[in-house]
Design a protein around this motif. Structure first.
Motif, short mmCIF file in Angstrom:
data_model
loop_
_atom_site.label_atom_id
_atom_site.label_comp_id
_atom_site.label_asym_id
_atom_site.label_seq_id
_atom_site.Cartn_x
_atom_site.Cartn_y
_atom_site.Cartn_z
N LYS A 122 0.83 -1.21 0.00
CA LYS A 122 0.00 0.00 0.00
C LYS A 122 0.87 1.26 0.00
CE LYS A 122 -4.20 -1.73 2.17
NZ LYS A 122 -4.97 -1.80 3.42
N ASN A 123 1.94 1.24 0.78
CA ASN A 123 2.83 2.41 0.87
C ASN A 123 3.61 2.65 -0.43
OD1 ASN A 123 1.95 2.52 3.49
ND2 ASN A 123 3.89 1.89 4.40
N ASN A 124 3.86 1.60 -1.20
CA ASN A 124 4.69 1.69 -2.41
C ASN A 124 3.93 1.21 -3.63
OD1 ASN A 124 7.23 2.35 -0.86
ND2 ASN A 124 6.73 0.37 0.00
N ARG A 125 2.67 1.62 -3.76
CA ARG A 125 1.74 1.06 -4.73
C ARG A 125 2.20 1.02 -6.19
NH1 ARG A 125 -3.17 -1.03 -4.06
NH2 ARG A 125 -1.87 -2.53 -3.06
N PRO A 126 2.68 2.07 -6.80
CA PRO A 126 2.95 1.92 -8.23
C PRO A 126 4.08 0.95 -8.56
CG PRO A 126 3.63 4.09 -7.47
CD PRO A 126 2.96 3.41 -6.32
N ILE A 127 5.08 0.84 -7.70
CA ILE A 127 6.22 -0.03 -8.03
C ILE A 127 6.27 -1.31 -7.23
CG2 ILE A 127 7.78 1.66 -9.05
CD1 ILE A 127 8.92 2.25 -6.36
N ALA A 128 5.33 -1.50 -6.30
CA ALA A 128 5.26 -2.74 -5.53
C ALA A 128 3.92 -3.42 -5.82
CB ALA A 128 5.39 -2.46 -4.04
N SER A 129 3.96 -4.73 -5.97
CA SER A 129 2.72 -5.48 -6.18
C SER A 129 2.73 -6.74 -5.33
CB SER A 129 2.55 -5.83 -7.67
OG SER A 129 3.56 -6.72 -8.07
N TYR A 130 1.57 -7.12 -4.85
CA TYR A 130 1.44 -8.31 -4.00
C TYR A 130 0.16 -9.04 -4.37
CZ TYR A 130 0.92 -11.10 0.28
OH TYR A 130 0.76 -12.13 1.17
N GLU A 131 0.31 -10.23 -4.89
CA GLU A 131 -0.81 -11.09 -5.25
C GLU A 131 -0.68 -12.40 -4.48
OE1 GLU A 131 -3.33 -10.30 -7.23
OE2 GLU A 131 -2.52 -8.37 -7.89
N PRO A 132 -1.25 -12.47 -3.26
CA PRO A 132 -1.05 -13.67 -2.44
C PRO A 132 -1.61 -14.94 -3.06
CG PRO A 132 -2.61 -12.15 -1.40
CD PRO A 132 -2.05 -11.46 -2.60
N HIS A 135 1.59 -15.69 -5.68
CA HIS A 135 2.95 -15.85 -5.17
C HIS A 135 3.02 -15.31 -3.74
CE1 HIS A 135 7.21 -16.48 -5.58
NE2 HIS A 135 7.49 -15.22 -5.32
N PRO A 136 3.73 -15.98 -2.84
CA PRO A 136 3.75 -15.55 -1.45
C PRO A 136 4.57 -14.29 -1.16
CG PRO A 136 5.17 -17.44 -1.72
CD PRO A 136 4.47 -17.24 -3.03
N ALA A 137 5.21 -13.73 -2.18
CA ALA A 137 6.07 -12.56 -1.96
C ALA A 137 5.52 -11.34 -2.67
CB ALA A 137 7.48 -12.84 -2.47
N ALA A 138 5.86 -10.17 -2.13
CA ALA A 138 5.57 -8.91 -2.80
C ALA A 138 6.73 -8.60 -3.74
CB ALA A 138 5.40 -7.79 -1.78
N THR A 139 6.43 -8.08 -4.92
CA THR A 139 7.46 -7.75 -5.90
C THR A 139 7.66 -6.24 -5.93
OG1 THR A 139 6.76 -9.64 -7.22
CG2 THR A 139 8.15 -8.01 -8.31
#
Length: 187
Positions: A122-132, A135-139
């Motif tokens: 949420k804090n780094n939305r445009p360059i961070a993505s998380y699809e649990p 994949h178990p990791a945030a990219t």
């Protein structure tokens, strides 16, 4: 890394991928029959050659392009590539070692705390993505360094980049962002 504890993070390089050219045509059948520690893959059009020291595996194409994987440093990758070129010279090919380039570095690092991945994304939305579900990791991607960071909730991160320096810089850049999203310690 201006946190309460000044412990240095250990960045462990686990794989370095490098390429080089031999500047001559290579007969894969000759390499397969006369070379040592080789696996011939005619359906793909390449030969795999393994070295024990440094421990690397090379994919060799008939055009003379060679990709080396498995080294744990850039120097080790270059040494392994030069040893491979020497092995091919001993088989009778007029090999000239040229265009050596480190193309990819994979490293792992463990943070001294667990990470709340939803807050981090949420804090780094445009360059961070998380699809649990996928994949178990945030990219987290850093475009100017050409680095990709996989952040796990346990605090483990894997970093992929074009060289060791960029990988270290990527870890330094992402540390403050991860520190903000650390999970509180269970007592």
């Amino acid at each position: 890394m201006d946190s309460s504890n000044d412990d240095a993070l250990d960045i462990i390089v686990s794989n370095v991928v490098a390429t080089f050219r031999t500047r001559c045509h290579l007969n894969l059948r000759t390499i397969a029959l006369e070379g040592t520690n080789v696996i011939y893959k005619p359906e793909v059009g390449k030969v795999l050659m393994k070295l024990r020291k440094p421990k690397i595996t090379a994919s060799i194409w008939s055009s003379g392009k060679i990709i080396c994987t498995g080294a744990t440093s850039e120097d080790e990758a270059k040494q392994g590539a030069r040893r491979l070129a020497r092995c091919l010279q001993k088989l009778g090919f007029k090999v000239r070692f040229s265009a050596f380039k480190v193309v990819n570095v994979l490293a792992v690092c463990s943070m001294p705390f667990a990470i709340h991945l939803i807050d981090f994304t949420k804090n780094n939305r445009p360059i961070a993505s998380y699809e649990p579900e996928l994949h178990p990791a945030a990219t987290y991607r850093i475009k100017n360094l050409k680095a990709t960071i996989q952040v796990f909730s346990t605090g483990s991160i894997t970093v992929t980049g074009p060289n060791v320096q960029n990988v270290a810089t990527a870890v330094e850049q992402v540390y403050p962002l991860l520190f903000e999203c650390q999970k509180p310690l269970c007592e």
